[in-house]
Design a protein around this motif. Structure first.
Motif, PDB file in Angstrom:
ATOM      1  N   LEU A   1      51.171  12.120  52.336  1.00  0.00           N
ATOM      2  CA  LEU A   1      49.786  12.594  52.252  1.00  0.00           C
ATOM      3  C   LEU A   1      48.941  11.724  51.332  1.00  0.00           C
ATOM      4  N   PRO A   2      49.411  11.364  50.115  1.00  0.00           N
ATOM      5  CA  PRO A   2      48.601  10.455  49.294  1.00  0.00           C
ATOM      6  C   PRO A   2      48.313   9.124  49.970  1.00  0.00           C
ATOM      7  N   ALA A   3      49.286   8.581  50.717  1.00  0.00           N
ATOM      8  CA  ALA A   3      49.057   7.309  51.416  1.00  0.00           C
ATOM      9  C   ALA A   3      48.034   7.470  52.524  1.00  0.00           C
ATOM     10  N   ALA A   4      48.071   8.595  53.206  1.00  0.00           N
ATOM     11  CA  ALA A   4      47.083   8.851  54.259  1.00  0.00           C
ATOM     12  C   ALA A   4      45.691   8.976  53.663  1.00  0.00           C
ATOM     13  N   ILE A   5      45.597   9.655  52.532  1.00  0.00           N
ATOM     14  CA  ILE A   5      44.299   9.794  51.860  1.00  0.00           C
ATOM     15  C   ILE A   5      43.812   8.433  51.360  1.00  0.00           C
ATOM     16  N   ALA A   6      44.735   7.607  50.859  1.00  0.00           N
ATOM     17  CA  ALA A   6      44.354   6.272  50.384  1.00  0.00           C
ATOM     18  C   ALA A   6      43.823   5.420  51.525  1.00  0.00           C
ATOM     19  N   LEU A   7      44.481   5.462  52.686  1.00  0.00           N
ATOM     20  CA  LEU A   7      43.991   4.698  53.836  1.00  0.00           C
ATOM     21  C   LEU A   7      42.632   5.220  54.278  1.00  0.00           C
ATOM     22  N   ALA A   8      42.484   6.538  54.315  1.00  0.00           N
ATOM     23  CA  ALA A   8      41.187   7.113  54.676  1.00  0.00           C
ATOM     24  C   ALA A   8      40.105   6.679  53.696  1.00  0.00           C
ATOM     25  N   GLY A   9      40.453   6.633  52.399  1.00  0.00           N
ATOM     26  CA  GLY A   9      39.486   6.191  51.399  1.00  0.00           C
ATOM     27  C   GLY A   9      39.084   4.742  51.576  1.00  0.00           C
ATOM     28  N   GLU A  10      40.033   3.914  51.983  1.00  0.00           N
ATOM     29  CA  GLU A  10      39.719   2.500  52.249  1.00  0.00           C
ATOM     30  C   GLU A  10      38.765   2.373  53.430  1.00  0.00           C
ATOM     31  N   ILE A  11      39.020   3.164  54.481  1.00  0.00           N
ATOM     32  CA  ILE A  11      38.119   3.152  55.645  1.00  0.00           C
ATOM     33  C   ILE A  11      36.738   3.646  55.244  1.00  0.00           C
ATOM     34  N   ALA A  12      36.703   4.658  54.371  1.00  0.00           N
ATOM     35  CA  ALA A  12      35.430   5.257  53.968  1.00  0.00           C
ATOM     36  C   ALA A  12      34.555   4.296  53.171  1.00  0.00           C
ATOM     37  N   LEU A  13      35.114   3.205  52.651  1.00  0.00           N
ATOM     38  CA  LEU A  13      34.317   2.211  51.943  1.00  0.00           C
ATOM     39  C   LEU A  13      33.448   1.398  52.910  1.00  0.00           C
ATOM     40  N   SER A  14      33.837   1.355  54.183  1.00  0.00           N
ATOM     41  CA  SER A  14      33.059   0.623  55.181  1.00  0.00           C
ATOM     42  C   SER A  14      31.822   1.423  55.583  1.00  0.00           C
ATOM     43  N   GLN A  15      30.847   0.726  56.144  1.00  0.00           N
ATOM     44  CA  GLN A  15      29.600   1.384  56.547  1.00  0.00           C
ATOM     45  C   GLN A  15      29.909   2.420  57.637  1.00  0.00           C
ATOM     46  N   PRO A  16      29.562   3.699  57.426  1.00  0.00           N
ATOM     47  CA  PRO A  16      30.041   4.756  58.316  1.00  0.00           C
ATOM     48  C   PRO A  16      29.568   4.638  59.759  1.00  0.00           C
ATOM     49  N   GLN A  17      28.292   4.281  59.973  1.00  0.00           N
ATOM     50  CA  GLN A  17      27.820   4.146  61.354  1.00  0.00           C
ATOM     51  C   GLN A  17      28.483   2.961  62.055  1.00  0.00           C
ATOM     52  N   ALA A  18      28.763   1.900  61.290  1.00  0.00           N
ATOM     53  CA  ALA A  18      29.445   0.751  61.881  1.00  0.00           C
ATOM     54  C   ALA A  18      30.869   1.132  62.302  1.00  0.00           C
ATOM     55  N   VAL A  19      31.561   1.883  61.441  1.00  0.00           N
ATOM     56  CA  VAL A  19      32.919   2.315  61.778  1.00  0.00           C
ATOM     57  C   VAL A  19      32.901   3.210  63.013  1.00  0.00           C
ATOM     58  N   GLN A  20      31.985   4.163  63.039  1.00  0.00           N
ATOM     59  CA  GLN A  20      31.937   5.082  64.174  1.00  0.00           C
ATOM     60  C   GLN A  20      31.574   4.365  65.466  1.00  0.00           C
ATOM     61  N   SER A  21      30.723   3.367  65.368  1.00  0.00           N
ATOM     62  CA  SER A  21      30.329   2.658  66.589  1.00  0.00           C
ATOM     63  C   SER A  21      31.453   1.779  67.111  1.00  0.00           C
ATOM     64  N   VAL A  22      32.201   1.119  66.218  1.00  0.00           N
ATOM     65  CA  VAL A  22      33.321   0.302  66.694  1.00  0.00           C
ATOM     66  C   VAL A  22      34.435   1.201  67.220  1.00  0.00           C
ATOM     67  N   ARG A  23      34.609   2.356  66.603  1.00  0.00           N
ATOM     68  CA  ARG A  23      35.578   3.326  67.119  1.00  0.00           C
ATOM     69  C   ARG A  23      35.199   3.761  68.537  1.00  0.00           C
ATOM     70  N   ALA A  24      33.917   4.037  68.742  1.00  0.00           N
ATOM     71  CA  ALA A  24      33.462   4.441  70.076  1.00  0.00           C
ATOM     72  C   ALA A  24      33.677   3.322  71.089  1.00  0.00           C
ATOM     73  N   THR A  25      33.482   2.067  70.650  1.00  0.00           N
ATOM     74  CA  THR A  25      33.717   0.931  71.546  1.00  0.00           C
ATOM     75  C   THR A  25      35.196   0.824  71.911  1.00  0.00           C
ATOM     76  N   LEU A  26      36.065   0.912  70.904  1.00  0.00           N
ATOM     77  CA  LEU A  26      37.501   0.782  71.146  1.00  0.00           C
ATOM     78  C   LEU A  26      38.053   1.920  71.991  1.00  0.00           C
ATOM     79  N   ARG A  27      37.446   3.093  71.871  1.00  0.00           N
ATOM     80  CA  ARG A  27      37.924   4.269  72.605  1.00  0.00           C
ATOM     81  C   ARG A  27      37.086   4.575  73.842  1.00  0.00           C
ATOM     82  N   ARG A  28      36.257   3.660  74.220  1.00  0.00           N
ATOM     83  CA  ARG A  28      35.359   3.915  75.344  1.00  0.00           C
ATOM     84  C   ARG A  28      36.155   4.257  76.610  1.00  0.00           C
TER      85      ARG A  28
END
Length: 268
Positions: A197-224
């Protein structure tokens, strides 16, 4: 601190949401094995949809409380394992509700400290990333029970680990540990059990440092298109499961599972 869950029309299974900065840890608890049913899937979908509307949350960690992540559907109390369509809601199967999980917007990191079996494996695979440990166990054990894989795994598992490895897991129903799961790409990190669980939270925290709309948009592209493919897959899966669950072999598969022995299938 725990936050109230989004309102629903039915009693929700025990869920909690704890916020750590821009990370929300969404935990579900159904001791002892965190079996999954339609109510839990609906509750998780409502929670994730609620978190989509929260601008402060950028990444979600999905965790099953206790020894296991999710041991799949519970067939010990009846034939359906909660898979049948509710009489008052035609077509709204557990699998149809699961499609809602793929239409949410924010990245999900699954923390897998124990078993992720059957539909529980399907739930884990819906996440963007998975953190596991040597003690974790993974299985698409449907054919050992006597019926077709479900929860959209026929679409999602080959996409994640390749058709060959997915076929091997589907055909054999074998159970693999965390080390093997890392080798085939089923999990992304292997850590000590207490660190999952701490490792999962750490990875999530690393992702959260990125620009949120950019992350969500690339996620939408990859999962299109993935949600549409998932919905097509669950229709086929449920159709096949319906007639196979009426076979004598399905009853034998459930008995063998309860008795912890190899099934003796007769092809009928």
């Amino acid at each position: 601190m725990d936050q109230p869950m989004p309102p629903g029309s039915r009693p929700a299974p025990p869920l909690s949401i704890e916020r750590q900065g821009h990370v929300a840890v969404l935990s579900f608890s159904r001791p002892p094995n965190n079996h999954l049913d339609r109510g839990l899937v609906i509750a998780l979908a409502e929670a994730l949809e609620g978190l989509d509307a929260d601008a402060e949350v950028r990444v979600v960690v999905l965790a099953g409380a206790g020894r296991h992540f999710c041991a799949g559907a519970d067939f010990s109390g009846g034939d359906s394992g909660g898979l049948d369509t509710p009489a008052d809601q035609p077509g709204q199967t557990l699998y149809r509700q699961a499609a809602r999980l793929l239409r949410t917007k924010k990245p999900v990191v699954a923390a897998i400290q124990g078993a992720a079996i059957g539909a529980g494996l399907g739930l884990a695979v819906l996440a963007d990333f998975r953190i596991g440990c040597a003690e974790a166990r993974f299985a698409a054990n449907f054919t050992r029970l006597g019926f077709h894989p479900g929860f959209g795994l026929s679409a999602t598992l080959p996409r994640l680990i390749g058709a060959q490895q997915a076929s091997l897991l589907f055909y054999t129903g074998r159970r693999i540990d965390g080390a093997r799961a890392l080798q085939i790409g089923l999990i992304d990190e292997l850590v000590a059990q207490e660190a999952v669980l701490p490792a999962a939270i750490a990875l999530a925290g690393e992702i959260a440092l990125s620009q949120p709309q950019a992350v969500q948009s690339v996620r939408a592209t990859l999962r299109r298109g993935l949600a549409d493919i998932f919905e097509q897959a669950i229709e086929r899966e449920f159709e096949q499961q319906l007639w196979q669950r009426r076979m004598e072999d399905f009853a034998e598969g459930r008995r063998a599972m309860a008795e912890r022995r190899a099934p003796d299938f007769q092809g009928r």
